[in-house]
Structure formats: structure tokens, C-alpha cells
Design an enzyme around this catalytic site. Sequence first.
Site, short mmCIF file in Angstrom:
data_model
loop_
_atom_site.label_atom_id
_atom_site.label_comp_id
_atom_site.label_asym_id
_atom_site.label_seq_id
_atom_site.Cartn_x
_atom_site.Cartn_y
_atom_site.Cartn_z
N HIS A 26 0.84 -1.21 0.00
CA HIS A 26 0.00 0.00 0.00
C HIS A 26 0.87 1.26 0.00
O HIS A 26 0.61 2.20 -0.72
CB HIS A 26 -0.89 0.06 1.26
CG HIS A 26 -1.91 -1.03 1.37
ND1 HIS A 26 -2.05 -1.80 2.51
CD2 HIS A 26 -2.86 -1.47 0.52
CE1 HIS A 26 -3.04 -2.66 2.35
NE2 HIS A 26 -3.55 -2.48 1.13
N LYS B 182 -18.11 -5.39 9.45
CA LYS B 182 -16.83 -6.09 9.52
C LYS B 182 -16.05 -5.59 10.73
O LYS B 182 -15.70 -4.41 10.81
CB LYS B 182 -16.04 -5.75 8.25
CG LYS B 182 -15.38 -6.93 7.58
CD LYS B 182 -14.80 -6.48 6.26
CE LYS B 182 -13.63 -7.31 5.80
NZ LYS B 182 -13.05 -6.79 4.55
N ARG C 123 -2.27 -5.95 -8.18
CA ARG C 123 -1.18 -6.83 -7.78
C ARG C 123 -0.92 -7.95 -8.77
O ARG C 123 0.20 -8.37 -8.97
CB ARG C 123 -1.47 -7.45 -6.40
CG ARG C 123 -1.37 -6.46 -5.27
CD ARG C 123 -1.97 -7.00 -4.03
NE ARG C 123 -3.37 -7.33 -4.24
CZ ARG C 123 -4.12 -7.99 -3.40
NH1 ARG C 123 -3.61 -8.44 -2.29
NH2 ARG C 123 -5.40 -8.21 -3.66
N SER D 213 -3.37 -7.86 3.44
CA SER D 213 -3.43 -7.55 4.87
C SER D 213 -3.75 -8.80 5.69
O SER D 213 -3.16 -9.01 6.76
CB SER D 213 -4.49 -6.47 5.12
OG SER D 213 -4.12 -5.29 4.46
N1 COA Z 1 -0.25 -4.16 -1.52
C1 COA Z 1 -0.60 -5.04 -0.58
N2 COA Z 1 -1.87 -5.44 -0.37
C2 COA Z 1 -2.82 -4.92 -1.14
C3 COA Z 1 -2.54 -3.99 -2.15
C4 COA Z 1 -1.18 -3.60 -2.33
N3 COA Z 1 -0.81 -2.73 -3.26
N4 COA Z 1 -3.69 -3.65 -2.76
C5 COA Z 1 -4.65 -4.35 -2.15
N5 COA Z 1 -4.13 -5.11 -1.18
C6 COA Z 1 -4.85 -6.05 -0.30
C7 COA Z 1 -5.63 -5.38 0.79
O1 COA Z 1 -4.87 -5.23 1.95
C8 COA Z 1 -6.77 -6.35 1.00
O2 COA Z 1 -6.35 -7.42 1.79
P1 COA Z 1 -7.38 -8.21 2.74
O3 COA Z 1 -8.52 -8.64 1.87
O4 COA Z 1 -6.55 -9.31 3.24
O5 COA Z 1 -7.79 -7.21 3.79
C9 COA Z 1 -7.03 -6.94 -0.38
O6 COA Z 1 -5.83 -6.72 -1.08
C10 COA Z 1 -8.16 -6.27 -1.11
O7 COA Z 1 -7.89 -4.87 -1.20
P2 COA Z 1 -8.98 -3.88 -1.74
O8 COA Z 1 -9.58 -4.40 -3.00
O9 COA Z 1 -8.39 -2.52 -1.76
O10 COA Z 1 -10.13 -4.05 -0.68
P3 COA Z 1 -10.40 -3.22 0.56
O11 COA Z 1 -11.32 -4.00 1.44
O12 COA Z 1 -9.14 -2.77 1.19
O13 COA Z 1 -11.17 -1.93 -0.02
C11 COA Z 1 -13.00 -0.74 -1.13
C12 COA Z 1 -12.26 -2.06 -0.89
C13 COA Z 1 -13.13 0.09 0.13
C14 COA Z 1 -12.22 0.09 -2.09
C15 COA Z 1 -14.36 -1.13 -1.71
O14 COA Z 1 -14.89 -2.19 -0.96
C16 COA Z 1 -15.37 0.01 -1.66
O15 COA Z 1 -15.39 0.82 -2.54
N6 COA Z 1 -16.25 0.01 -0.61
C17 COA Z 1 -17.27 1.05 -0.42
C18 COA Z 1 -18.66 0.52 -0.85
C19 COA Z 1 -18.87 0.73 -2.34
O16 COA Z 1 -18.82 1.82 -2.85
N7 COA Z 1 -19.13 -0.39 -3.04
C20 COA Z 1 -19.35 -0.37 -4.47
C21 COA Z 1 -18.04 -0.43 -5.23
S1 COA Z 1 -18.28 -0.35 -6.97
#
Ligand code: COA
Length: 160
Positions: A18, A42, A91, A130
Site C-alpha cells: 500500500h 466487519k 497486484r 493484509s
Molecule cells: N499491496 C498489498 N496489499 C494490497 C494492495 C497492495 N498494493 N492492494 C490491495 N491489497 C490487499 C488489501 O490489503 C486487502 O487485503 P485483505 O482482503 O486481506 O484485507 C485486499 O488486497 C483487497 O484490497 P482492496 O480491494 O483494496 O479491498 P479493501 O477492502 O481494502 O477496499 C473498497 C475495498 C473500500 C475500495 C471497496 O470495498 C469500496 O469501494 N467500498 C465502499 C462501498 C462501495 O462503494 N461499493 C461499491 C463499489 S463499486
Amino acid sequence: MERKAVYAGSFDPVTNGHLNIIERAAKMYDELTVAIVVNPRKSGFFTVEERAEIMREVTSHIPNVKVDKFSGLLADYVNEKGFVAYVRGLRATTDFENELQMAQMNARLFTRDTETVFLMTDPQYSFISSSLIKEVASLGGSVDGLVPEYVASRIAEKVK
Ligand code: COA
């Protein structure tokens, strides 16, 4: 006009993957907001307050980074704040399908010309998530080099 972008996620906890995206995106825009999603369904390992505090600490060397929280629809938050870009890290090819779906849905919901911008994750961090960090660290494995030292110490403190 200032060009402000947002990078959103759970960041439970923030990893070096990140941080690499944050450092690179901060160079591309005048201001980058790292927005932590508040998901009432969550219960995290770290509370949202703790995640925000940790994020502030590990991004303190980047002057144009702000830390914020949001709940509900990401697009509502983006529209309200007027970001020109929504940054995502990719990724692996496995991330692509889901990201494409979200980017296309968000494009319908964004009311300004906000672009979803994808940055390729540095290969040294492409396998990190994560959840994996939490699992390995809480079972006593080393996460050296994968998260900032401060994050590793906060995980160790929590697990104790
Ligand atoms: N390096 C390391 N890990 C990474 C990474 C990187 N560059 N990019 C992503 N990850 C990991 C994250 O830590 C996460 O790990 P986990 O599942 O073990 O916690 C996983 O990859 C998924 O990351 P991400 O896709 O960014 O999910 P998120 O839960 O962190 O965030 C939101 C997702 C908040 C962006 C999305 O759910 C959202 O928009 N929510 C709001 C509701 C909404 O609008 N929904 C409609 C969307 S169209």
C-alpha cells in the site's frame, strides 16, 4: 486548480505494498487522501481509529498525504470531495476482473470526471495482503520488509 486524488481501502493493516502505491500516487497529484472505509458489518483486527492513527504515522514523511475515513458508497464520498482521480493498486491478473467491475460501476456513479487510475504494484509486494500479514505475524512468523516496522510492532502489541 489543485488536483486531488483518493486511495481507498480497509488498510487493516497498511502494508509496504500500500505504502508503495501511496508514495507513487502522491507524486502524481497535488494532494492524496488515503481514505479508510468504515464497514459496520466487519469487525477489524485494528479499529478504524487505530488504522487511521497507524496510517498517519507511516505516511508522515509524505507532506501531501491526508488521512480520512468514509462510510457508505465510495462514489458518494468521491463526488462530495471532488477528487479528480481514484487510485487503485493492481497486484496480479487475478485482481483485474474485480477491479474492472468496480471501476465500471463507479464510472456510472461518479458525477464529475473522476478517473479510476491503476498503478501496478511493485513485484516485491505482489503476493501480500493484509489478511496474510495478520495471519503470519500473529502466528509468530516474520513480516520484516513487508510492513513498516511500526506496523509490525503494533501487530505484536495487539497479539500479546
Ligand atoms: N499491496 C498489498 N496489499 C494490497 C494492495 C497492495 N498494493 N492492494 C490491495 N491489497 C490487499 C488489501 O490489503 C486487502 O487485503 P485483505 O482482503 O486481506 O484485507 C485486499 O488486497 C483487497 O484490497 P482492496 O480491494 O483494496 O479491498 P479493501 O477492502 O481494502 O477496499 C473498497 C475495498 C473500500 C475500495 C471497496 O470495498 C469500496 O469501494 N467500498 C465502499 C462501498 C462501495 O462503494 N461499493 C461499491 C463499489 S463499486
